[in-house]
Scaffold this motif. Structure first.
Motif, PDB file in Angstrom:
ATOM      1  N   ASP A 273      51.181 -41.909   8.594  1.00 55.24           N
ATOM      2  CA  ASP A 273      50.497 -43.044   9.212  1.00 55.24           C
ATOM      3  C   ASP A 273      50.509 -43.013  10.734  1.00 55.24           C
ATOM      4  O   ASP A 273      49.921 -43.888  11.376  1.00 55.24           O
ATOM      5  CB  ASP A 273      51.138 -44.359   8.738  1.00 55.24           C
ATOM      6  CG  ASP A 273      50.986 -44.572   7.231  1.00 55.24           C
ATOM      7  OD1 ASP A 273      50.114 -43.899   6.638  1.00 55.24           O
ATOM      8  OD2 ASP A 273      51.743 -45.374   6.664  1.00 55.24           O
ATOM      9  N   GLY A 274      51.220 -42.027  11.329  1.00 55.92           N
ATOM     10  CA  GLY A 274      51.289 -41.935  12.788  1.00 55.92           C
ATOM     11  C   GLY A 274      52.142 -43.017  13.423  1.00 55.92           C
ATOM     12  O   GLY A 274      51.885 -43.429  14.568  1.00 55.92           O
ATOM     13  N   ASP A 275      53.183 -43.497  12.711  1.00 51.75           N
ATOM     14  CA  ASP A 275      54.016 -44.584  13.230  1.00 51.75           C
ATOM     15  C   ASP A 275      55.073 -44.121  14.226  1.00 51.75           C
ATOM     16  O   ASP A 275      55.684 -44.947  14.904  1.00 51.75           O
ATOM     17  CB  ASP A 275      54.709 -45.316  12.070  1.00 51.75           C
ATOM     18  CG  ASP A 275      53.729 -46.101  11.216  1.00 51.75           C
ATOM     19  OD1 ASP A 275      52.607 -46.368  11.706  1.00 51.75           O
ATOM     20  OD2 ASP A 275      54.062 -46.433  10.063  1.00 51.75           O
ATOM     21  N   ILE A 276      55.338 -42.816  14.275  1.00 51.37           N
ATOM     22  CA  ILE A 276      56.300 -42.286  15.245  1.00 51.37           C
ATOM     23  C   ILE A 276      55.514 -41.798  16.461  1.00 51.37           C
ATOM     24  O   ILE A 276      54.563 -41.028  16.330  1.00 51.37           O
ATOM     25  CB  ILE A 276      57.130 -41.142  14.639  1.00 51.37           C
ATOM     26  CG1 ILE A 276      57.876 -41.643  13.395  1.00 51.37           C
ATOM     27  CG2 ILE A 276      58.116 -40.586  15.659  1.00 51.37           C
ATOM     28  CD1 ILE A 276      58.640 -40.575  12.660  1.00 51.37           C
ATOM     29  N   HIS A 277      55.916 -42.255  17.632  1.00 46.30           N
ATOM     30  CA  HIS A 277      55.164 -41.921  18.841  1.00 46.30           C
ATOM     31  C   HIS A 277      56.135 -41.647  19.988  1.00 46.30           C
ATOM     32  O   HIS A 277      57.305 -42.050  19.929  1.00 46.30           O
ATOM     33  CB  HIS A 277      54.224 -43.079  19.215  1.00 46.30           C
ATOM     34  CG  HIS A 277      54.966 -44.361  19.485  1.00 46.30           C
ATOM     35  ND1 HIS A 277      55.325 -45.234  18.483  1.00 46.30           N
ATOM     36  CD2 HIS A 277      55.424 -44.904  20.642  1.00 46.30           C
ATOM     37  CE1 HIS A 277      55.979 -46.264  19.003  1.00 46.30           C
ATOM     38  NE2 HIS A 277      56.055 -46.090  20.304  1.00 46.30           N
ATOM     39  N   ILE A 323      60.553 -31.307  10.392  1.00 47.13           N
ATOM     40  CA  ILE A 323      60.681 -31.244  11.852  1.00 47.13           C
ATOM     41  C   ILE A 323      59.496 -30.546  12.501  1.00 47.13           C
ATOM     42  O   ILE A 323      59.085 -30.918  13.610  1.00 47.13           O
ATOM     43  CB  ILE A 323      62.019 -30.561  12.253  1.00 47.13           C
ATOM     44  CG1 ILE A 323      62.281 -30.726  13.754  1.00 47.13           C
ATOM     45  CG2 ILE A 323      62.018 -29.102  11.858  1.00 47.13           C
ATOM     46  CD1 ILE A 323      62.457 -32.161  14.187  1.00 47.13           C
ATOM     47  N   ALA A 324      58.903 -29.564  11.850  1.00 44.86           N
ATOM     48  CA  ALA A 324      57.751 -28.872  12.442  1.00 44.86           C
ATOM     49  C   ALA A 324      56.565 -29.819  12.558  1.00 44.86           C
ATOM     50  O   ALA A 324      55.906 -29.899  13.611  1.00 44.86           O
ATOM     51  CB  ALA A 324      57.378 -27.652  11.603  1.00 44.86           C
ATOM     52  N   ALA A 325      56.289 -30.557  11.500  1.00 42.68           N
ATOM     53  CA  ALA A 325      55.178 -31.512  11.533  1.00 42.68           C
ATOM     54  C   ALA A 325      55.437 -32.607  12.554  1.00 42.68           C
ATOM     55  O   ALA A 325      54.532 -33.002  13.303  1.00 42.68           O
ATOM     56  CB  ALA A 325      54.965 -32.109  10.147  1.00 42.68           C
ATOM     57  N   LEU A 326      56.682 -33.097  12.606  1.00 45.06           N
ATOM     58  CA  LEU A 326      57.021 -34.147  13.568  1.00 45.06           C
ATOM     59  C   LEU A 326      56.907 -33.623  14.993  1.00 45.06           C
ATOM     60  O   LEU A 326      56.329 -34.289  15.869  1.00 45.06           O
ATOM     61  CB  LEU A 326      58.440 -34.652  13.298  1.00 45.06           C
ATOM     62  CG  LEU A 326      58.988 -35.697  14.286  1.00 45.06           C
ATOM     63  CD1 LEU A 326      58.094 -36.936  14.301  1.00 45.06           C
ATOM     64  CD2 LEU A 326      60.426 -36.063  13.923  1.00 45.06           C
ATOM     65  N   GLY A 327      57.444 -32.422  15.244  1.00 48.52           N
ATOM     66  CA  GLY A 327      57.380 -31.847  16.583  1.00 48.52           C
ATOM     67  C   GLY A 327      55.960 -31.611  17.047  1.00 48.52           C
ATOM     68  O   GLY A 327      55.609 -31.905  18.195  1.00 48.52           O
ATOM     69  N   ASP A 328      55.123 -31.086  16.164  1.00 52.91           N
ATOM     70  CA  ASP A 328      53.721 -30.841  16.521  1.00 52.91           C
ATOM     71  C   ASP A 328      52.999 -32.158  16.818  1.00 52.91           C
ATOM     72  O   ASP A 328      52.194 -32.244  17.762  1.00 52.91           O
ATOM     73  CB  ASP A 328      53.004 -30.100  15.391  1.00 52.91           C
ATOM     74  CG  ASP A 328      53.458 -28.658  15.258  1.00 52.91           C
ATOM     75  OD1 ASP A 328      54.273 -28.213  16.094  1.00 52.91           O
ATOM     76  OD2 ASP A 328      53.019 -27.976  14.308  1.00 52.91           O
ATOM     77  N   HIS A 329      53.274 -33.177  16.017  1.00 56.75           N
ATOM     78  CA  HIS A 329      52.634 -34.488  16.225  1.00 56.75           C
ATOM     79  C   HIS A 329      53.018 -35.062  17.584  1.00 56.75           C
ATOM     80  O   HIS A 329      52.146 -35.516  18.360  1.00 56.75           O
ATOM     81  CB  HIS A 329      53.044 -35.439  15.099  1.00 56.75           C
ATOM     82  CG  HIS A 329      52.773 -36.882  15.394  1.00 56.75           C
ATOM     83  ND1 HIS A 329      51.494 -37.411  15.438  1.00 56.75           N
ATOM     84  CD2 HIS A 329      53.628 -37.909  15.692  1.00 56.75           C
ATOM     85  CE1 HIS A 329      51.564 -38.703  15.734  1.00 56.75           C
ATOM     86  NE2 HIS A 329      52.845 -39.030  15.889  1.00 56.75           N
ATOM     87  N   LEU A 330      54.317 -35.064  17.900  1.00 52.40           N
ATOM     88  CA  LEU A 330      54.769 -35.624  19.175  1.00 52.40           C
ATOM     89  C   LEU A 330      54.217 -34.835  20.355  1.00 52.40           C
ATOM     90  O   LEU A 330      53.800 -35.422  21.367  1.00 52.40           O
ATOM     91  CB  LEU A 330      56.304 -35.644  19.216  1.00 52.40           C
ATOM     92  CG  LEU A 330      56.990 -36.612  18.254  1.00 52.40           C
ATOM     93  CD1 LEU A 330      58.496 -36.384  18.255  1.00 52.40           C
ATOM     94  CD2 LEU A 330      56.672 -38.059  18.630  1.00 52.40           C
TER      95      LEU A 330
END
Length: 516
Positions: A273-277, A323-330
């Motif tokens: 949902d893109g809730d981490i920014h 972590i890869a998906a989170l890191g790429d998103h951030l």
């Protein structure tokens, strides 16, 4: 060669017997002197002989069939026995397997220990085994596992202890009728000493450690499933620490594990949902007071759980493969935000050691920069000093190409990871960041002030820019300026801000500078 009785042998014998009967009766049983039998009598004798042959054949066939059935029954019994052994035995070590281990625990829980006694379930996981498989191959790894299994058996009590290999480099022990938790701890310590002894396998000598989690029956649960689950929770706690560690199950561990399960589930949803920014903490030029850059810090506000600190969800992301998906998103969001900053401002972002070990990490970073349109020279990736010390080669492989493309590399938490000039010489960095723990105590401890001076001198001597973290007072700022520190960040200047507030702060600083 021993002659085997066959059906043909039986036919011959039955025919011969019938013929003898006919001859004997036809010649009056005792010789040729008696009167001859009539044709009817001879026909009757022939019928009797034929019946005798048939009955003989049927008897022989029945015996043969009985023998074959006996052999088939024996073969099936042996096959079933072998199947049972395979179903309950680990073929590599000869120990019980997970299925038998579960059964042993179940049997222990339905046979409660006597007064002031306890049963214990110990789950263990080897430390450093994966590198043996990776470097020397699975045959050497199998030899190490077989030796570990032998050593575990050697340190058990003569009765009351069962050892199992649960799969991979995981083992389990069931120890029954112990006098106390200390006895279970004693078994665990014997296991650690046995496992840590060097093992010669293949072309080298290998040393491994072991993490051990222990749950006690009936204190920690009342059935096999619960005892095993809680021993696994204790093992999870042991594995979170370095070296060979023993941990008993504690009730607060269960709460943490349940919380972690919730965080993992919600983390997957938050990523979708893109809730981490990212929020951004300004990095200030100590000489001019101008904002020279900003560090992107992950922020997650959950609608029910409230604000969840990165210290809680980043480790979960590393462990569950997010972590890869989170890191790429951030990184993607932060690069887009940085496009609105002055061109001279840099964007800093932390990189997890798990990300560094992933194939294609550098290519993904460059792809995101190209997609967003941010120059590589404006990006600064931060790795911790511990990451560099523990895996210099992985850091070189992952970040060398990025640095060649213009991306800057900063060494975070400097002063806490025991790096040496060897590491800095073999992995050149563009910036070192003095850990906030030293800056916090500059005013109160002469030792901290001396360490900060030494770190600043080292950085400047190597031609590396130095940033101090955690500046919260004017005295700390003045001390750092007096020692020639290049940049600083901390609450004295600003906390981590949403992108819109950072843009407002930049605009205010810019207008003041223009007015001045």
């Amino acid at each position: 060669m021993r002659h085997r009785f066959t059906i043909l042998d039986g036919v011959v014998m039955a025919g011969a017997g019938a013929l003898l009967v006919i001859i004997a009766l036809d010649y009056d049983l005792f010789g040729p002197a008696g009167p001859r039998r009539s044709d009817a009598a001879r026909l009757e004798l022939a019928e009797i002989a034929a019946i005798a042959v048939v009955l003989g054949l049927l008897l022989i066939l029945a015996l043969r069939r009985m023998r074959a059935q006996n052999r088939e029954v024996a073969r099936r019994i042996a096959a079933e026995q072998h199947a049972r052994e395979l179903a309950f035995q680990d073929p590599l070590t000869g120990l019980a397997n997970r299925r038998q281990f579960d059964q042993i625990v179940a049997e222990a829980t339905v046979s409660p220990p006597g007064a002031e006694r306890t049963h214990a379930v110990l789950l263990m996981d080897l430390n450093g085994f994966k590198s043996i498989n990776d470097v020397y191959g699975h045959p050497v790894g199998d030899a190490v596992l077989a030796e570990i299994g032998f050593r575990l058996l050697a340190v058990m009590r003569e009765s009351g202890d069962e050892v199992a290999r649960l799969g991979g480099d995981e083992f389990g022990v069931v120890a029954t009728h112990l006098r106390s938790a200390e006895d279970a701890g004693g078994i665990a310590l014997r296991i650690i000493r046995a496992v840590e002894e060097p093992i010669i396998a293949g072309p080298a000598e290998h040393t491994v450690g072991v993490g051990i989690g222990i749950a006690l029956f009936p204190r920690d649960g009342h059935d096999a499933k619960e005892i095993i689950r809680r021993a696994d929770i204790a093992l999870y706690r042991a594995k979170a620490e370095s070296g060979s560690v023993v941990r008993f199950f504690e009730k607060d561990m269960d709460a943490r594990v349940r919380e972690r399960s919730v965080i993992e589930r919600e983390l997957r949803r938050a990523l979708a949902d893109g809730d981490i920014h990212p929020c951004y903490q300004p990095v200030v030029d100590l000489g001019t007071g101008a904002i020279s850059g900003a560090e992107a810090l992950a922020r997650w506000h959950h609608r029910e759980l409230g604000s969840i600190a990165p210290e809680r969800f980043i480790p979960v992301a590393e462990e569950c493969g997010l972590i890869a998906a989170l890191g790429d998103h951030l990184l993607r969001v932060a690069c887009r935000d940085a496009l609105d900053w002055p061109p001279a401002m840099t964007l800093s972002i932390n990189v997890s050691p798990v990300q560094l070990r992933e194939p294609g990490f550098g290519l993904r970073v460059l792809a995101i920069l190209g997609e967003v349109g941010l120059s590589p020279t404006r990006l600064e990736l931060e790795i911790t000093e511990n990451t560099l010390v523990r895996d210099l080669k992985a850091s070189q492989a992952a970040l060398g190409a990025l640095r060649a493309a213009g991306v800057r590399i900063a060494l975070d938490d400097f002063g806490t990871g025991y790096s040496s000039l060897y590491h800095l010489r073999n992995f050149p960095v563009d910036r070192i960041k003095v850990d906030r723990s030293f800056v916090d105590s500059i005013d109160a401890e002469n030792e901290s002030a001396a360490i900060v001076r030494a770190l600043l001198g080292l950085g400047h001597g190597l031609g590396i820019a130095v940033t101090a973290e955690g500046i919260e007072s004017a005295r700390q700022r003045d001390f750092l300026i007096g020692q020639g520190c290049d940049q600083g960040q901390g609450f004295l200047y600003a906390p981590a801000l949403p992108a819109s507030e950072l843009r407002r702060l930049i605009a205010e600083k810019t207008s003041k500078a223009s007015a001045g």
